[in-house]
Structure formats: C-alpha cells, structure tokens
Design a protein around this motif. Structure first.
Motif, mmCIF file in Angstrom:
data_model
loop_
_atom_site.group_PDB
_atom_site.id
_atom_site.type_symbol
_atom_site.label_atom_id
_atom_site.label_comp_id
_atom_site.label_asym_id
_atom_site.label_seq_id
_atom_site.Cartn_x
_atom_site.Cartn_y
_atom_site.Cartn_z
ATOM 1 N N UNK A 2 0.504 -1.123 0.141
ATOM 2 C CA UNK A 2 0.532 0.187 0.052
ATOM 3 C C UNK A 2 0.893 1.189 -0.362
ATOM 4 N N UNK A 3 -0.071 2.266 -0.938
ATOM 5 C CA UNK A 3 0.974 3.388 -1.660
ATOM 6 C C UNK A 3 1.041 4.307 -0.205
ATOM 7 N N UNK A 4 1.937 5.438 0.285
ATOM 8 C CA UNK A 4 2.049 6.322 1.319
ATOM 9 C C UNK A 4 0.388 7.208 0.212
ATOM 10 N N UNK A 5 -0.393 7.326 0.998
ATOM 11 C CA UNK A 5 -1.574 8.473 0.531
ATOM 12 C C UNK A 5 -1.093 9.846 0.598
ATOM 13 N N UNK A 6 -0.944 10.281 -0.663
ATOM 14 C CA UNK A 6 -0.662 11.952 -0.772
ATOM 15 C C UNK A 6 -1.227 13.212 0.529
ATOM 16 N N UNK A 7 -2.779 13.134 1.054
ATOM 17 C CA UNK A 7 -3.348 13.282 2.134
ATOM 18 C C UNK A 7 -2.502 13.625 3.036
ATOM 19 N N UNK A 8 -1.672 12.143 3.145
ATOM 20 C CA UNK A 8 -0.851 11.645 4.374
ATOM 21 C C UNK A 8 0.207 12.056 5.051
ATOM 22 N N UNK A 9 0.888 12.039 3.209
ATOM 23 C CA UNK A 9 2.072 12.745 3.703
ATOM 24 C C UNK A 9 2.664 13.677 4.066
ATOM 25 N N UNK A 10 2.137 15.155 3.973
ATOM 26 C CA UNK A 10 2.506 15.985 4.784
ATOM 27 C C UNK A 10 3.251 15.972 6.262
ATOM 28 N N UNK A 11 2.006 15.428 6.814
ATOM 29 C CA UNK A 11 2.106 14.956 8.634
ATOM 30 C C UNK A 11 3.408 14.236 8.386
ATOM 31 N N UNK A 12 4.062 12.685 7.612
ATOM 32 C CA UNK A 12 4.909 12.157 7.129
ATOM 33 C C UNK A 12 6.311 13.070 7.333
ATOM 34 N N UNK A 13 6.214 13.619 6.251
ATOM 35 C CA UNK A 13 7.752 14.788 6.271
ATOM 36 C C UNK A 13 7.698 15.533 6.980
ATOM 37 N N UNK A 14 6.710 15.854 7.684
ATOM 38 C CA UNK A 14 6.932 17.354 9.526
ATOM 39 C C UNK A 14 7.867 16.936 10.367
ATOM 40 N N UNK A 15 7.314 15.058 10.394
ATOM 41 C CA UNK A 15 7.523 14.285 11.617
ATOM 42 C C UNK A 15 8.995 13.614 11.207
ATOM 43 N N UNK A 16 9.769 14.556 9.915
ATOM 44 C CA UNK A 16 10.652 14.129 10.087
ATOM 45 C C UNK A 16 12.373 14.935 9.412
ATOM 46 N N UNK A 17 10.734 16.040 9.987
ATOM 47 C CA UNK A 17 11.820 17.128 9.948
ATOM 48 C C UNK A 17 13.421 17.568 11.085
ATOM 49 N N UNK A 18 13.523 16.492 11.778
ATOM 50 C CA UNK A 18 14.404 16.317 12.589
ATOM 51 C C UNK A 18 14.786 14.710 11.958
ATOM 52 N N UNK A 19 16.449 14.963 12.066
ATOM 53 C CA UNK A 19 16.733 13.307 11.660
ATOM 54 C C UNK A 19 17.712 12.988 13.348
ATOM 55 N N UNK A 20 17.618 12.413 13.695
ATOM 56 C CA UNK A 20 18.772 11.597 14.841
ATOM 57 C C UNK A 20 20.274 11.459 14.395
ATOM 58 N N UNK A 21 19.927 10.601 13.155
ATOM 59 C CA UNK A 21 20.852 10.505 12.665
ATOM 60 C C UNK A 21 21.925 10.625 12.339
ATOM 61 N N UNK A 22 21.217 12.362 11.539
ATOM 62 C CA UNK A 22 21.816 13.353 10.948
ATOM 63 C C UNK A 22 22.604 14.166 11.910
ATOM 64 N N UNK A 23 21.822 14.411 13.358
ATOM 65 C CA UNK A 23 21.403 15.146 14.135
ATOM 66 C C UNK A 23 21.386 16.804 13.357
ATOM 67 N N UNK A 24 20.437 16.729 13.029
ATOM 68 C CA UNK A 24 19.898 17.872 11.690
ATOM 69 C C UNK A 24 18.550 17.833 12.275
ATOM 70 N N UNK A 25 17.915 19.509 12.693
ATOM 71 C CA UNK A 25 16.340 19.614 13.222
ATOM 72 C C UNK A 25 16.397 21.055 12.881
#
Length: 238
Positions: A2-25
C-alpha cells in the motif's frame, strides 16, 4: 503493498523534520528555516511570516505526533509529549467537510489555504486527523531504534512492518539481542580449562563489536516512504 497516500505525506514529512542520525532539526534552526521548509513542501505558496512562538508550536505538535507514531509500533505513549501538543490545534482554524455519499471515505477536516503559518500548520494537523478517521494513521510508524527514530509508512499488506529498514535497524537490533543472549548463556562454572566465566565472557565480547553502533554499518538508514522494508531506504527525540 500500500502506497503512502498523498493526503498523509505532509504529516510524515513534518515528523521527519528532525533527523537523529544526521543530528539535524529544521525546526530548531529557527523561523526562517521553518518558513523555507513550508514553501519547499508545498504547504505555503510564498514564505510566510514565522515567529519564535510559531516555531515552538510546531515543535510541540511534532513532539506529540512523533510519540503517537512510536505508539503505532507497539511502544508506550509518552503522555508528556502528547500533552505538549494538545493546545496547538486549539489555536488553529479548521472546517469540516462531510462525505458527499454513502461510498465516501468519511468526513474531512480542512484548514484554510491563505498562505499563513497558522494555516500551514493546520493542514498538517488536518492530515493527521483525516488519516486517523480513515484508518491510515496506524500505518505511520516511528522506528523504535533510538539512534534512528525515522518516521515511515508501513506499506505491508498486513501492516506488520516494525523497522524503517529491516536490513539496517532491524538487523542491528537482532545482533544486539543475540550478543546479549550469548553473554547470558556463559556457564557459571569453569570452562575451557582454566578460563573463568568472566574470562570467557570477555573473550566472547572481544570477538564482536563492543556495541551496536550506527558507525559500524555503512548502509543508509532513511527509507523511501512506502518502500519495502528489505530496501535501505532519529532519551526520545521531540
């Protein structure tokens, strides 16, 4: 799959504005960085005016939703994180659109599209609401590896995906568990001639990495949203 619905992508992208591995936020880089991110992700047509208080509201909302995404993976909900996010939606403006027929998926919660920061944040919150109503939110999950914590979409048909990447975070967790089990299985009596239990444990540990570290794995850990878990695609971060 099941592909990521376009309507849900904004919230997924928003939650990944922090990147623990790279140490960026992105959010902690300040108002200008957040304004640029909103434009880059199509939530605003032009750079909105963003204040320090706006950044704080975005961080609080992200903190709560990331905790709920981790709970989707079977981990306990952090009540403090969720509480921090509770007041954010109350300051936003929404309108509800009712389904137009019996075959419609359900009501939509919509935010205005005036180009303001408040409306952009409202669109993210509305995406979460819509996904929750339609059942898609349960597939938005946060990787349980504390040194990763990437938020991903569970594309498996049976919604059983736990790791952002089974090849990386999943295998690393298995290796850690196996190492722990080996240490616990060392016999309590003298073995291998004059080797004591402590000596044998040390000899076993010396033959493998001292800890399961991301530095030991050169593979990328961020997945492509909706990609199969077998492909290589962050205390808990906010």
């Amino acid at each position: 799959m099941r592909e990521l619905p376009a309507a849900v992508r904004p919230v997924v992208d928003f939650l990944n504005t922090i990147d623990v591995e790279d140490g960026t936020d992105v959010l902690r880089d300040g108002p200008e960085a957040l304004a640029n991110w909103l434009v880059e992700h199509g939530l605003c047509a032009a750079r909105p005016s963003v204040t320090t208080a706006d950044v704080r509201a975005a961080i609080d909302l992200r903190r709560g939703l990331r905790s709920l995404a981790l709970a989707n993976n079977g981990e306990p909900v952090d009540a403090e994180d969720v509480q921090a996010a509770q007041t954010v939606p109350t300051a936003l403006t929404f309108r509800m659109r009712l389904p137009t027929g019996t075959d419609a998926a359900g009501p939509d919660l919509l935010a205005d599209d005036s180009g303001s920061f408040s409306d952009a944040l409202g669109r993210i919150a509305a995406a979460y609401f819509t996904a929750s109503v339609r059942g898609g939110w349960a597939r938005v999950r946060r990787c349980p590896a504390h040194d990763c914590a990437w938020v991903f979409w569970d594309s498996y048909k049976n919604a059983s995906r736990r790791w952002c990447s089974m090849r990386v975070c999943g295998n690393r967790a298995k290796k850690c568990a196996r190492s722990t089990n080996e240490e616990r299985s060392v016999p309590p009596t003298l073995v291998r001639g004059d080797l004591s239990r402590a000596d044998l444990a040390l000899s076993l540990v010396s033959k493998r990495p001292r800890k399961c570290s991301s530095n030991a794995d050169p593979q990328p850990r961020k997945p492509v949203h909706g990609a199969p878990a077998s492909l290589p695609p962050t205390n808990s971060p906010p």
